[in-house]
Design a protein around this motif. Structure first.
Motif, PDB file in Angstrom:
ATOM      1  N   PRO A 355       0.800  -1.229   0.000  1.00  0.00           N
ATOM      2  CA  PRO A 355       0.000   0.000   0.000  1.00  0.00           C
ATOM      3  C   PRO A 355       0.827   1.270   0.000  1.00  0.00           C
ATOM      4  O   PRO A 355       0.293   2.338  -0.330  1.00  0.00           O
ATOM      5  N   LEU A 358       2.660   3.562  -5.153  1.00  0.00           N
ATOM      6  CA  LEU A 358       1.631   3.907  -6.126  1.00  0.00           C
ATOM      7  C   LEU A 358       1.753   2.885  -7.250  1.00  0.00           C
ATOM      8  O   LEU A 358       2.734   2.874  -7.995  1.00  0.00           O
ATOM      9  N   LYS A 526      -6.016  -2.553  -5.522  1.00  0.00           N
ATOM     10  CA  LYS A 526      -4.908  -2.348  -6.458  1.00  0.00           C
ATOM     11  C   LYS A 526      -5.367  -2.773  -7.845  1.00  0.00           C
ATOM     12  O   LYS A 526      -6.143  -3.727  -7.968  1.00  0.00           O
ATOM     13  N   ASP A 528      -3.730   1.209  -8.055  1.00  0.00           N
ATOM     14  CA  ASP A 528      -4.208   2.457  -7.481  1.00  0.00           C
ATOM     15  C   ASP A 528      -4.818   3.362  -8.534  1.00  0.00           C
ATOM     16  O   ASP A 528      -5.778   4.090  -8.264  1.00  0.00           O
ATOM     17  N   LYS A 590       0.219  10.815  -3.317  1.00  0.00           N
ATOM     18  CA  LYS A 590      -0.531   9.651  -3.785  1.00  0.00           C
ATOM     19  C   LYS A 590      -2.029   9.895  -3.668  1.00  0.00           C
ATOM     20  O   LYS A 590      -2.806   9.600  -4.595  1.00  0.00           O
ATOM     21  N   SER A 591      -2.474  10.424  -2.541  1.00  0.00           N
ATOM     22  CA  SER A 591      -3.885  10.716  -2.335  1.00  0.00           C
ATOM     23  C   SER A 591      -4.387  11.719  -3.366  1.00  0.00           C
ATOM     24  O   SER A 591      -5.470  11.535  -3.945  1.00  0.00           O
ATOM     25  N   MET A 594      -4.979   9.987  -6.628  1.00  0.00           N
ATOM     26  CA  MET A 594      -6.061   9.004  -6.644  1.00  0.00           C
ATOM     27  C   MET A 594      -7.442   9.631  -6.509  1.00  0.00           C
ATOM     28  O   MET A 594      -8.374   9.246  -7.226  1.00  0.00           O
ATOM     29  N   GLY A 621      -8.536   0.794 -10.613  1.00  0.00           N
ATOM     30  CA  GLY A 621      -8.309   1.441  -9.332  1.00  0.00           C
ATOM     31  C   GLY A 621      -9.203   2.659  -9.179  1.00  0.00           C
ATOM     32  O   GLY A 621     -10.407   2.601  -9.411  1.00  0.00           O
ATOM     33  N   TYR A 683      -6.462   4.984   3.635  1.00  0.00           N
ATOM     34  CA  TYR A 683      -6.167   4.851   2.213  1.00  0.00           C
ATOM     35  C   TYR A 683      -7.179   5.648   1.393  1.00  0.00           C
ATOM     36  O   TYR A 683      -8.344   5.770   1.790  1.00  0.00           O
ATOM     37  N   SER A 685      -8.709   4.854  -1.284  1.00  0.00           N
ATOM     38  CA  SER A 685      -9.813   4.007  -1.730  1.00  0.00           C
ATOM     39  C   SER A 685     -10.321   3.209  -0.533  1.00  0.00           C
ATOM     40  O   SER A 685      -9.636   3.091   0.484  1.00  0.00           O
ATOM     41  N   SER A 774     -13.527   8.644  -3.672  1.00  0.00           N
ATOM     42  CA  SER A 774     -12.914   7.370  -3.289  1.00  0.00           C
ATOM     43  C   SER A 774     -13.747   6.235  -3.850  1.00  0.00           C
ATOM     44  O   SER A 774     -14.956   6.170  -3.589  1.00  0.00           O
TER      45      SER A 774
END
Length: 792
Positions: A355, A358, A526, A528, A590-591, A594, A621, A683, A685, A774
């Motif tokens: 996790p 990415l 996954k 992502d 990363k957030s 995503m 993802g 996370y 997601s 998300s």
């Protein structure tokens, strides 16, 4: 210069005193003066092992000058030190391959089974992992992704200064340093924190390509005849392509034989490139070399790491070099991006599942390289080709097919008298189409039609060929074969049309892109994200398998496809974000990527898979990257590296394995920590597993405000009727930037019974211009125990 604690030379496996004496001598020498020596007199079969030391053991600084000295002493404690062996060959026995500083508490060494058995009884010994091989998995995409354009058009390059000052570390198979994509003209010098080196001569490295190193100390024992590639580093096709995709400079008039003509550029044209060669053509990438490269890259001062490599097995996080190195990277504030793999579309084929990485899948772009097969009945069948658009085939010529197996791989069966002067239709498979074209050219074939496998759907991946070639979908291929069957004297010719941007629907998930679910942690979705990975134009040393005319200019750009091409897109975009937000952690970057990703295509419909149906979450993802939105995401899900420790404990990893992953942080005891369920990991997601009555789960999340200081977000949830979702609280009101608020998501089976299959939906926090999305995956499959690992 090298950090003196990390050494790449090998130490003789001698007695303790002798080892110390040799170590002292080597420490006084420059690294360039040290030449590894071959083993001659040691007994038994030697193999490479990664030796993990129990995390509670550290070296005594009063006894050992550095960690390499300590590792040498540990290794020497099990080596054959028979006097007659040493007298016969005083240089025997070079065994210590790498001594790691930060990525893992341990070392790589060559040992016999007997020595390994002896070592396994030592109190400091945790485990030893046998050698493993990992494998390597543009002129349009900057425009497609919204990076170009003036301020009025919102071009992201204007607001991110093209990633200036950010250092992207690339691990790959070599780089052609003289490529125009790596021209340092107009680039600023690297930041003062840069401590790396260039193993090319000084006239090759510059302010763009600031570092280049190679790692083969472990690989050379595995692959006989592999020469030391340090000077020079190999001119890799794959590595040149990925590096120029991530951060290539502007190169005008770039094309592949006239196709896709335009100005080529990477995602972050002003970012610096630090290259680390860990892979070798037709051989792969050795695990211990990968660890050594990341160990150095972190010390060198990189900001981003891009790894287009992986292992097809679902390797335990505590054994996987990408997971181990990736954790150490984020511990040091380095963002790490890794390819998802190229073994789709089958489920559970994804690699790089941790996790903290990415993990990037591949998508198509909005560009095609159009060509048509014009049949003798005047019907035109559309396909794609990389032949020069100005090429003309002329009149109709006879059209034939390989009646043996259809693969066109056996020239003896085809025979020149049967195919010379004709166009032949071939099925994909048996050999790569470029090799087929060279063989067919030799027996006089004037053109080739390649039929794409059915599972690729409408996606065609054209390649340059030695003879005029059109590649068609499987459905189109069936039409051509039906015409051959019914026509008397079937004929055809080709019409080449060049690049077009009229793709009916894009992006689409690439057929080869590996899919989830996550085999090692089913509660983490996954891949992502997905990004451009089909028909990407980027730099290469030259185009392979194409015969050029004498004195013709060597082509410096080629089209390649794979998640290997998607990962550097995301690495470059991450560099743009890093420049604009230098204090953002890897988790925040990363957030941002995503929660702003697009689930819809150019028609504002759900992104399709190649079978024509909406792609599921284990294929896309969070969706397709949207760089402009990622720069200003509104809310983010932040985490520290140590925040993963309760999650690892919750996966039932032993204390030693958790401590191996988080090294060089102090060892932990899971019994003294609150274990964190997978669905509670903060996370971007949300995945919950409903496999036990009463078929309900609760996921907790924390969001940090990075948008408007004073703002209110309301929740919107879209899920099928088979589940119910309650969000508490349904409204989040922020009064300041960096404020953190919590919420929970309770998900239930609507009828209180077990689900019959996966359920997909989404949760969105809405506030003015911000949409923080998300994906939600509800599954009834927990998968194998993540803590199941291979024993040494």
């Amino acid at each position: 210069m090298d950090n003196p604690i990390h050494t790449r030379f090998t130490l003789p496996c001698l007695g303790l005193r002798a080892a110390a004496a040799v170590l002292l001598l080597l420490l006084l020498l420059s690294p360039a003066a040290i030449t590894p020596v071959a083993s001659h007199n040691d007994h038994g079969e030697h193999k490479n092992y990664l030796v993990i030391v129990r995390s509670r053991y550290e070296y005594d600084k009063n006894v050992h000058k550095n960690v390499s000295s300590w590792h040498a002493s540990l290794l020497s404690s099990v080596c054959d030190t028979a006097k007659e062996v040493l007298e016969a060959d005083p240089t025997a026995i070079s065994r210590l391959i790498y001594s790691y500083r930060t990525v893992v508490n341990g070392f790589a060494a060559r040992m016999t089974p007997e020595e390994l058995d002896k070592m396994s009884k030592m109190e400091w010994f945790d485990r030893a992992l046998p050698e493993q091989t990992f494998h390597l998995l543009t002129t349009r995409t900057p425009h497609m992704l919204g990076l170009m354009g003036g301020r009025r058009h919102g071009g992201l390059w204007n607001t991110s200064n093209m990633g200036e000052g950010v250092i992207i570390g690339i691990l790959d198979d070599g780089i052609y340093a003289g490529h125009p994509s790596f021209d340092g003209a107009g680039m600023q010098p690297p930041p003062a924190k840069w401590k790396g080196r260039c193993d090319f001569n000084k006239t090759v490295c510059n302010n763009k390509l600031i570092g280049a190193r190679s790692y083969f100390e472990s690989a050379k024992w595995k692959w006989k005849g592999l020469r030391d590639p340090v000077l020079p580093i190999a001119e890799g096709q794959h590595g040149t392509h990925t590096s120029s995709t991530a951060a290539g400079a502007f190169v005008p008039n770039a094309s592949v034989f006239g196709n896709g003509l335009g100005t080529a550029a990477g995602m972050a044209p002003r970012a610096h490139i630090a290259f680390y060669q860990v892979c070798y053509e037709d051989k792969g990438c050795d695990r211990d070399d990968i660890l050594a490269a990341v160990d150095d890259a972190i010390g060198d001062g990189v900001d981003i790491l891009s790894l287009s490599l992986g292992h097809e097995d679902a390797i335990d996080f505590s054994d996987d070099p990408v997971s181990l190195a990736g954790y150490t990277a984020i511990l040091n504030g380095v963002f790490i991006c890794a390819a998802a793999g190229n073994t789709g579309p089958s489920p559970s084929t994804l690699v790089n599942e941790a996790p903290w990485l990415l993990t990037v899948g591949a998508s198509t772009t909005d560009r095609r390289f159009l060509a048509s097969v014009k049949l003798g009945d005047n019907v035109q069948i559309d396909g794609e080709s990389l032949n020069d658009p100005n090429t003309t085939m002329g009149d109709l010529v006879p059209l034939v097919r390989d009646v043996s197996d259809g693969l066109c791989v056996n020239g003896n069966v085809l025979k020149a008298q049967n195919v010379s002067g004709k166009i032949i239709i071939c099925e994909a498979g048996g050999d790569v189409s470029t090799a087929k074209a060279k063989m067919l050219k030799g027996i006089g074939v004037v053109g080739m039609i390649v039929v794409t496998p059915e599972l690729f759907g409408p996606v065609i991946i054209p390649r340059p060929h030695a003879i005029p070639t059109v590649q068609v979908s499987n459905a189109a291929g069936q039409k051509i074969k039906a015409y051959i069957h019914k026509a008397r004297g079937p004929t055809a010719t080709f019409v080449f049309k060049g690049a077009a941007f009229n793709t009916p629907r894009s992006p689409m998930v690439a057929p080869f892109s590996s899919r989830g679910p996550n085999r090692r942690s089913r509660g983490i979705l996954k891949p992502d994200i997905i990004g451009p990975g089909v028909n990407i134009i980027a730099g290469v040393p030259s185009i392979e398998d194409v015969d050029l005319l004498r004195n013709a200019e060597v082509p410096r750009f080629d089209i390649k496809s794979g998640t290997s091409m998607a990962a550097p897109h995301l690495s470059g975009i991450a560099a743009l974000i890093k420049h604009a937000h230098p204090t953002w952690s890897p988790a925040v970057i990363k957030s941002a990527l995503m929660t702003t990703a697009e689930p819809n295509d150019n028609l504002r419909k759900p992104i399709q898979d190649v079978n024509g149906r909406p792609a599921n979450l284990v294929a896309i993802g969070a969706g397709h990257v949207n760089p402009k939105k990622a720069m200003d995401p509104g809310l983010v899900y932040n985490m520290t590296a140590m925040g993963y420790v309760p999650y690892l404990c919750g996966l039932n990893y032993t204390d030693d394995k958790v401590s191996t992953i988080i090294y060089p942080e102090p060892p932990v005891s899971c019994a003294k920590l609150s274990r964190l369920e997978q669905d509670d990991l903060n996370y971007p997601s949300i995945t919950v597993i409903l496999n036990q009555p009463p078929f309900t789960a609760k996921a907790n999340r924390s969001v940090t405000n990075v948008g408007a200081a004073s703002s209110t977000y309301t929740v919107e949830v879209n899920v099928p009727a088979s589940v119910t979702v309650e969000v508490n609280p349904p409204k989040l009101t922020f009064k300041a930037l960096e404020e953190v608020l919590n919420y929970s998501v309770t998900i239930k089976s609507a009828n209180g019974q077990a689900l019959t299959g996966p359920v997909e939906g989404e949760l969105k926090w809405l506030s003015g211009k911000y949409v923080v999305r998300s994906p939600i995956l509800v599954t009834n499959e927990s998968g194998p125990s993540p803590a199941e690992t291979r024993k040494p």
